[in-house]
Design a protein around this motif. Structure first.
Motif, short mmCIF file in Angstrom:
data_model
loop_
_atom_site.label_atom_id
_atom_site.label_comp_id
_atom_site.label_asym_id
_atom_site.label_seq_id
_atom_site.Cartn_x
_atom_site.Cartn_y
_atom_site.Cartn_z
N LEU A 50 89.07 -19.23 -31.25
CA LEU A 50 89.70 -18.83 -32.51
C LEU A 50 90.74 -17.74 -32.27
O LEU A 50 90.53 -16.82 -31.49
CB LEU A 50 88.64 -18.30 -33.48
N PHE A 51 91.87 -17.88 -32.95
CA PHE A 51 92.83 -16.79 -33.04
C PHE A 51 93.02 -16.50 -34.52
O PHE A 51 93.21 -17.40 -35.33
CB PHE A 51 94.18 -17.18 -32.41
N ALA A 52 92.92 -15.23 -34.89
CA ALA A 52 93.04 -14.87 -36.31
C ALA A 52 93.86 -13.60 -36.46
O ALA A 52 93.84 -12.72 -35.60
CB ALA A 52 91.66 -14.67 -36.92
N SER A 82 96.55 -15.29 -66.59
CA SER A 82 96.37 -13.87 -66.30
C SER A 82 97.26 -13.44 -65.14
O SER A 82 97.76 -14.26 -64.37
CB SER A 82 94.91 -13.58 -65.96
N GLN A 83 97.43 -12.14 -64.99
CA GLN A 83 98.27 -11.59 -63.93
C GLN A 83 97.44 -11.44 -62.66
O GLN A 83 96.74 -10.45 -62.47
CB GLN A 83 98.84 -10.23 -64.37
N TYR A 84 97.51 -12.43 -61.82
CA TYR A 84 96.78 -12.39 -60.55
C TYR A 84 97.62 -11.70 -59.48
O TYR A 84 98.86 -11.67 -59.56
CB TYR A 84 96.41 -13.79 -60.09
N PHE A 85 96.93 -11.15 -58.47
CA PHE A 85 97.61 -10.54 -57.33
C PHE A 85 96.87 -10.94 -56.06
O PHE A 85 95.70 -11.36 -56.10
CB PHE A 85 97.68 -9.02 -57.47
N LEU A 86 97.54 -10.83 -54.94
CA LEU A 86 96.97 -11.20 -53.64
C LEU A 86 96.05 -10.10 -53.14
O LEU A 86 96.44 -8.93 -53.08
CB LEU A 86 98.10 -11.44 -52.64
N THR A 87 94.81 -10.47 -52.77
CA THR A 87 93.84 -9.49 -52.30
C THR A 87 93.40 -9.72 -50.85
O THR A 87 92.71 -8.87 -50.29
CB THR A 87 92.58 -9.50 -53.18
N LYS A 88 93.75 -10.85 -50.29
CA LYS A 88 93.39 -11.10 -48.89
C LYS A 88 94.31 -12.17 -48.32
O LYS A 88 94.59 -13.17 -48.99
CB LYS A 88 91.93 -11.54 -48.76
N ALA A 89 94.77 -11.95 -47.09
CA ALA A 89 95.60 -12.94 -46.40
C ALA A 89 95.20 -12.95 -44.93
O ALA A 89 95.29 -11.93 -44.25
CB ALA A 89 97.08 -12.62 -46.55
N ILE A 90 94.73 -14.10 -44.45
CA ILE A 90 94.30 -14.25 -43.06
C ILE A 90 94.91 -15.52 -42.48
O ILE A 90 94.99 -16.55 -43.16
CB ILE A 90 92.77 -14.35 -42.95
N TYR A 91 95.33 -15.43 -41.22
CA TYR A 91 95.79 -16.60 -40.49
C TYR A 91 94.71 -17.01 -39.50
O TYR A 91 94.21 -16.18 -38.74
CB TYR A 91 97.09 -16.28 -39.74
N PHE A 92 94.33 -18.30 -39.53
CA PHE A 92 93.37 -18.85 -38.59
C PHE A 92 94.03 -19.92 -37.73
O PHE A 92 94.72 -20.79 -38.26
CB PHE A 92 92.20 -19.52 -39.32
N ASP A 93 93.81 -19.86 -36.45
CA ASP A 93 94.25 -20.92 -35.54
C ASP A 93 93.02 -21.41 -34.80
O ASP A 93 92.47 -20.71 -33.95
CB ASP A 93 95.29 -20.37 -34.55
N LYS A 94 92.57 -22.60 -35.17
CA LYS A 94 91.42 -23.20 -34.48
C LYS A 94 91.98 -24.09 -33.38
O LYS A 94 92.47 -25.18 -33.66
CB LYS A 94 90.59 -24.02 -35.48
N PRO A 95 91.99 -23.62 -32.12
CA PRO A 95 92.64 -24.37 -31.03
C PRO A 95 92.05 -25.77 -30.85
O PRO A 95 90.91 -26.05 -31.24
CB PRO A 95 92.36 -23.50 -29.79
N SER A 96 92.85 -26.63 -30.22
CA SER A 96 92.45 -28.03 -30.08
C SER A 96 91.18 -28.21 -29.26
O SER A 96 90.45 -29.17 -29.44
CB SER A 96 93.59 -28.83 -29.43
N GLU A 97 90.88 -27.25 -28.37
CA GLU A 97 89.68 -27.38 -27.55
C GLU A 97 88.49 -26.62 -28.13
O GLU A 97 87.44 -26.50 -27.51
CB GLU A 97 89.95 -26.86 -26.13
#
Length: 242
Positions: A50-52, A82-97
């Motif tokens: 995993l790369f995150a 309603s007025q929503y806002f961003l509370t979490k942002a994560i990038y996940f890279d699940k490698p092919s292997e």
């Protein structure tokens, strides 16, 4: 575009899948932006499976204009008045292997700026320099998760499996198996598409077995302020037009 049907499905079943949120060109720009960014510090995690990148907008601020295209803004507008806002942002890279899999669970933790002894805030954690806590259930019920898929994802490379309508049962003790695995649904998503989900929806993912990547940007949105003195670790307003 009109995403009202996705809103109805999200509220009813706890998830919804849509295609064509981003063009191939937009996906390439997003990936280039991530790959060209310096990748060091507590917010970056890299193993063979995993790369995150946590706090993605803070660490890769140039992504903001690429992610919040016209379609995403319209989607958010259709999902709630309603007025929503961003509370979490994560990038996940699940490698092919990758042989990484996740058992059925609910997303019960939010990221906050400090620790405080407050009623209805429980199960505190401290990982990679940031606090997590389980908030009052109303906050979890009103969270909207949008998982942006940068690769075509199916059952062979870790598409999420969900138990439809499980978000309606509140917080579930997974070890009790008080839910029916026979209702399981695999959320296959096209490249540039997205999966919408309620965090109380039971979900899981299998190992990758087809040698293909599964790169996802996980965004969470909310409309609530937290009980003082707590504040969201991430809090980004959403512009209403591109």
């Amino acid at each position: 575009m009109n995403y009202i049907n996705n809103k109805i499905e999200l509220e009813k079943n706890g998830y919804s899948v849509l295609a064509d949120l981003y063009s191939d060109s937009e996906v390439s720009q997003i990936l280039d932006c991530i790959e060209n960014n310096e990748q060091s510090g507590n917010s970056f995690m890299k193993t063979k499976d995993l790369f995150a990148i946590r706090q993605l907008i803070k660490n890769v601020p140039d992504l903001t204009s690429l992610l919040f295209n016209k379609k995403l803004i319209e989607l958010l507008s259709d999902l709630s008045e309603s007025q929503y806002f961003l509370t979490k942002a994560i990038y996940f890279d699940k490698p092919s292997e990758s042989n990484w899999f996740v058992a059925y669970h609910q997303d019960l933790s939010i990221s906050v700026d400090r620790k405080a002894d407050l009623e209805n805030y429980s199960n505190w954690t401290f990982k990679k320099g940031q606090y997590g806590v389980q908030p009052p259930i109303e906050i979890l019920k009103d969270t909207i998760t949008i998982r942006i898929h940068l690769d075509k994802t199916d059952k062979n490379n870790g598409a999420l499996k969900v138990i439809p309508k499980s978000h309606l049962n509140g917080i579930v003790r997974v070890d009790t198996k008080d839910w029916n695995i026979e209702n399981e649904f695999v959320c296959e998503v096209e490249k540039g598409g997205a999966m919408l989900m309620k965090p109380l929806t039971l979900h899981a993912s299998n190992r990758t077995i087809n040698g293909k990547k599964r790169r996802v940007i996980h965004l969470e949105f909310n409309k609530h302020n937290l009980t003082e003195p707590l504040a969201w670790l991430e809090h980004y307003g959403i512009k209403t037009s591109t």
